[in-house]
Design a protein around this motif. Structure first.
Motif, PDB file in Angstrom:
ATOM      1  N   ILE A 139     -38.690  -2.188  10.368  1.00 35.36           N
ATOM      2  CA  ILE A 139     -38.234  -1.156  11.291  1.00 35.36           C
ATOM      3  C   ILE A 139     -37.287  -0.162  10.612  1.00 35.36           C
ATOM      4  CG2 ILE A 139     -36.198  -2.350  12.248  1.00 35.36           C
ATOM      5  CD1 ILE A 139     -37.194  -1.356  15.042  1.00 35.36           C
ATOM      6  N   GLY A 140     -36.547  -0.630   9.619  1.00 30.94           N
ATOM      7  CA  GLY A 140     -35.674   0.278   8.871  1.00 30.94           C
ATOM      8  C   GLY A 140     -36.469   1.344   8.143  1.00 30.94           C
ATOM      9  N   ASP A 141     -37.612   0.957   7.566  1.00 28.09           N
ATOM     10  CA  ASP A 141     -38.468   1.922   6.871  1.00 28.09           C
ATOM     11  C   ASP A 141     -39.104   2.902   7.854  1.00 28.09           C
ATOM     12  OD1 ASP A 141     -37.931   0.717   4.417  1.00 28.09           O
ATOM     13  OD2 ASP A 141     -39.666  -0.623   4.555  1.00 28.09           O
ATOM     14  N   VAL A 142     -39.504   2.401   9.029  1.00 30.15           N
ATOM     15  CA  VAL A 142     -40.102   3.275  10.047  1.00 30.15           C
ATOM     16  C   VAL A 142     -39.094   4.327  10.494  1.00 30.15           C
ATOM     17  CG1 VAL A 142     -41.018   3.364  12.397  1.00 30.15           C
ATOM     18  CG2 VAL A 142     -41.720   1.518  10.862  1.00 30.15           C
ATOM     19  N   ASP A 154     -30.533  -8.780  16.681  1.00 29.96           N
ATOM     20  CA  ASP A 154     -30.156  -8.829  15.266  1.00 29.96           C
ATOM     21  C   ASP A 154     -31.319  -8.424  14.359  1.00 29.96           C
ATOM     22  OD1 ASP A 154     -27.527  -9.738  15.810  1.00 29.96           O
ATOM     23  OD2 ASP A 154     -28.288 -11.770  16.081  1.00 29.96           O
ATOM     24  N   GLU A 155     -32.533  -8.825  14.736  1.00 25.24           N
ATOM     25  CA  GLU A 155     -33.702  -8.486  13.926  1.00 25.24           C
ATOM     26  C   GLU A 155     -33.989  -6.988  13.927  1.00 25.24           C
ATOM     27  OE1 GLU A 155     -34.057 -12.746  15.156  1.00 25.24           O
ATOM     28  OE2 GLU A 155     -33.480 -10.868  16.127  1.00 25.24           O
ATOM     29  N   VAL A 156     -33.527  -6.288  14.956  1.00 33.47           N
ATOM     30  CA  VAL A 156     -33.658  -4.834  14.999  1.00 33.47           C
ATOM     31  C   VAL A 156     -32.493  -4.166  14.283  1.00 33.47           C
ATOM     32  CG1 VAL A 156     -33.651  -2.813  16.519  1.00 33.47           C
ATOM     33  CG2 VAL A 156     -35.049  -4.808  17.095  1.00 33.47           C
ATOM     34  N   ILE A 157     -31.286  -4.657  14.513  1.00 34.96           N
ATOM     35  CA  ILE A 157     -30.090  -3.999  13.977  1.00 34.96           C
ATOM     36  C   ILE A 157     -29.951  -4.177  12.470  1.00 34.96           C
ATOM     37  CG2 ILE A 157     -27.563  -4.044  14.000  1.00 34.96           C
ATOM     38  CD1 ILE A 157     -27.740  -4.709  17.012  1.00 34.96           C
ATOM     39  N   ARG A 158     -30.124  -5.388  11.978  1.00 37.75           N
ATOM     40  CA  ARG A 158     -29.826  -5.656  10.563  1.00 37.75           C
ATOM     41  C   ARG A 158     -30.654  -4.845   9.578  1.00 37.75           C
ATOM     42  NH1 ARG A 158     -29.012 -12.066  11.726  1.00 37.75           N
ATOM     43  NH2 ARG A 158     -26.809 -11.944  12.368  1.00 37.75           N
ATOM     44  N   GLY A 176     -16.752  -7.085  12.463  1.00 37.15           N
ATOM     45  CA  GLY A 176     -16.213  -6.750  11.144  1.00 37.15           C
ATOM     46  C   GLY A 176     -16.788  -5.478  10.556  1.00 37.15           C
ATOM     47  N   CYS A 177     -17.709  -4.852  11.254  1.00 38.20           N
ATOM     48  CA  CYS A 177     -18.370  -3.646  10.745  1.00 38.20           C
ATOM     49  C   CYS A 177     -17.635  -2.393  11.219  1.00 38.20           C
ATOM     50  CB  CYS A 177     -19.816  -3.580  11.232  1.00 38.20           C
ATOM     51  SG  CYS A 177     -20.840  -4.952  10.689  1.00 38.20           S
ATOM     52  N   SER A 178     -17.687  -1.366  10.400  1.00 35.36           N
ATOM     53  CA  SER A 178     -17.078  -0.087  10.752  1.00 35.36           C
ATOM     54  C   SER A 178     -17.828   0.557  11.904  1.00 35.36           C
ATOM     55  CB  SER A 178     -17.106   0.844   9.539  1.00 35.36           C
ATOM     56  OG  SER A 178     -16.885   2.185   9.921  1.00 35.36           O
ATOM     57  N   GLU A 179     -17.100   1.269  12.782  1.00 40.05           N
ATOM     58  CA  GLU A 179     -17.741   2.003  13.867  1.00 40.05           C
ATOM     59  C   GLU A 179     -18.581   3.160  13.346  1.00 40.05           C
ATOM     60  OE1 GLU A 179     -15.096   3.241  16.919  1.00 40.05           O
ATOM     61  OE2 GLU A 179     -14.730   1.212  17.661  1.00 40.05           O
ATOM     62  N   MET A 233     -28.914  -1.507   8.936  1.00 41.71           N
ATOM     63  CA  MET A 233     -27.584  -1.467   8.345  1.00 41.71           C
ATOM     64  C   MET A 233     -27.673  -1.181   6.838  1.00 41.71           C
ATOM     65  SD  MET A 233     -25.571  -2.312  10.969  1.00 41.71           S
ATOM     66  CE  MET A 233     -24.073  -3.145  10.460  1.00 41.71           C
ATOM     67  N   GLY A 234     -26.660  -0.469   6.342  1.00 40.15           N
ATOM     68  CA  GLY A 234     -26.595  -0.181   4.919  1.00 40.15           C
ATOM     69  C   GLY A 234     -27.576   0.860   4.435  1.00 40.15           C
ATOM     70  N   ARG A 235     -28.154   1.622   5.358  1.00 38.97           N
ATOM     71  CA  ARG A 235     -29.147   2.632   4.982  1.00 38.97           C
ATOM     72  C   ARG A 235     -28.648   4.041   5.247  1.00 38.97           C
ATOM     73  NH1 ARG A 235     -35.082   0.255   5.209  1.00 38.97           N
ATOM     74  NH2 ARG A 235     -35.386   2.301   4.285  1.00 38.97           N
ATOM     75  N   GLY A 236     -27.356   4.173   5.533  1.00 37.97           N
ATOM     76  CA  GLY A 236     -26.785   5.491   5.755  1.00 37.97           C
ATOM     77  C   GLY A 236     -26.881   5.979   7.181  1.00 37.97           C
ATOM     78  N   PHE A 237     -27.332   5.112   8.109  1.00 38.15           N
ATOM     79  CA  PHE A 237     -27.399   5.491   9.517  1.00 38.15           C
ATOM     80  C   PHE A 237     -26.110   5.108  10.229  1.00 38.15           C
ATOM     81  CE2 PHE A 237     -31.966   3.918   8.865  1.00 38.15           C
ATOM     82  CZ  PHE A 237     -32.398   5.148   8.406  1.00 38.15           C
ATOM     83  N   ARG A 238     -25.869   5.767  11.348  1.00 34.56           N
ATOM     84  CA  ARG A 238     -24.898   5.271  12.315  1.00 34.56           C
ATOM     85  C   ARG A 238     -25.689   4.734  13.506  1.00 34.56           C
ATOM     86  NH1 ARG A 238     -20.459   7.634  16.530  1.00 34.56           N
ATOM     87  NH2 ARG A 238     -19.014   5.891  16.315  1.00 34.56           N
ATOM     88  N   VAL A 239     -25.651   3.437  13.702  1.00 36.70           N
ATOM     89  CA  VAL A 239     -26.391   2.800  14.790  1.00 36.70           C
ATOM     90  C   VAL A 239     -25.501   2.763  16.025  1.00 36.70           C
ATOM     91  CG1 VAL A 239     -27.570   0.713  15.565  1.00 36.70           C
ATOM     92  CG2 VAL A 239     -27.677   1.392  13.139  1.00 36.70           C
TER      93      VAL A 239
END
Length: 222
Positions: A209-212, A86-90, A124-127, A93-99
């Motif tokens: 990690i999102g910024d990296v 979760d600490e990696v995924i969250r 509950g999240c979109s694919e 999220m919401g940054r325009g990526f598809r994880v």
């Protein structure tokens, strides 16, 4: 070879086919240090990587819409999926990526309940925002990714050397099968490559990690 193989696992082979000069150096050093019989060390290269480079070069570009960030950890205890998924995924999220979360097949076989609980937390999240890969027969997600995130998996070498795109390494506890690996005085490529083909991120710095990843998507050479 001296980090993820047990200390004496190659002692009694007469011939070893080496995928790179690092393996040759490691084996020769072990022979000298421990007075082992000399082996026939054949420099054969790494055919799998050759085929992946060729396949990626021939593959038509795929329009994924969003930049794909592939999370593909190893499967040993204390991997990303066990201690900091979760600490990696969250932060992604919401940054325009598809994880895309692509576990090692061995992980889903051994730890099915853990894998299912992780998926449930994001049901509950979109694919289009996060997708949990179940079919490992294709390398499409590896080729489509803009950035790979892993821990100690060798998939980073396949990804970065085949696509020339960067990897992010989360510094989970190091995967080792030889506690005496330092006796050779050679730093394993598992360690040295981490900040050559990408960047390492400490466990207590995962909030960045999102910024990296965003910087790598914008400039793969950053």
């Amino acid at each position: 070879m001296h980090l993820v193989a047990s200390r004496d696992s190659l002692n009694h082979y007469d011939t070893v086919m080496c995928v790179g000069p690092h393996q040759k150096s490691e084996l020769e050093r072990a022979e000298q240090l421990r007075d082992l019989p000399r082996k026939n060390l054949v420099e054969v290269g790494y055919d799998l990587l050759d085929r992946q480079i060729d396949a990626y070069g021939k593959r038509a570009a795929s329009d994924q819409g969003r930049p794909v960030v592939l999370l593909a950890p190893s499967w040993q205890e204390d991997c990303i999926l066990d201690i900091c998924a979760d600490e990696v995924i969250r932060p992604l999220m919401g940054r325009g990526f598809r994880v895309i979360v692509r576990p090692h097949p061995e992980y889903t076989k051994r730890y099915r309940a853990r894998w299912e609980r992780l998926q449930q937390r994001y049901e509950g999240c979109s694919e289009e925002e996060i997708y949990f890969e179940q079919d490992f027969s294709s390398n499409d997600s590896i080729y489509d990714a803009a950035v790979l995130i892993t821990d100690w998996s060798s998939v980073a070498c396949e990804f970065s050397f085949a696509t020339l795109k960067p990897s992010v390494f989360v510094d989970t506890p190091m995967k080792t099968c030889n506690p005496q690996w330092e006796e050779l005085g050679i730093m394993p490529t598992d360690i040295t490559l981490r900040n050559e083909i990408g960047k390492s991120v400490a466990l207590d710095e995962l909030d960045r990690i999102g910024d990296v990843v965003a910087a790598m998507v914008e400039d793969p050479g950053s």
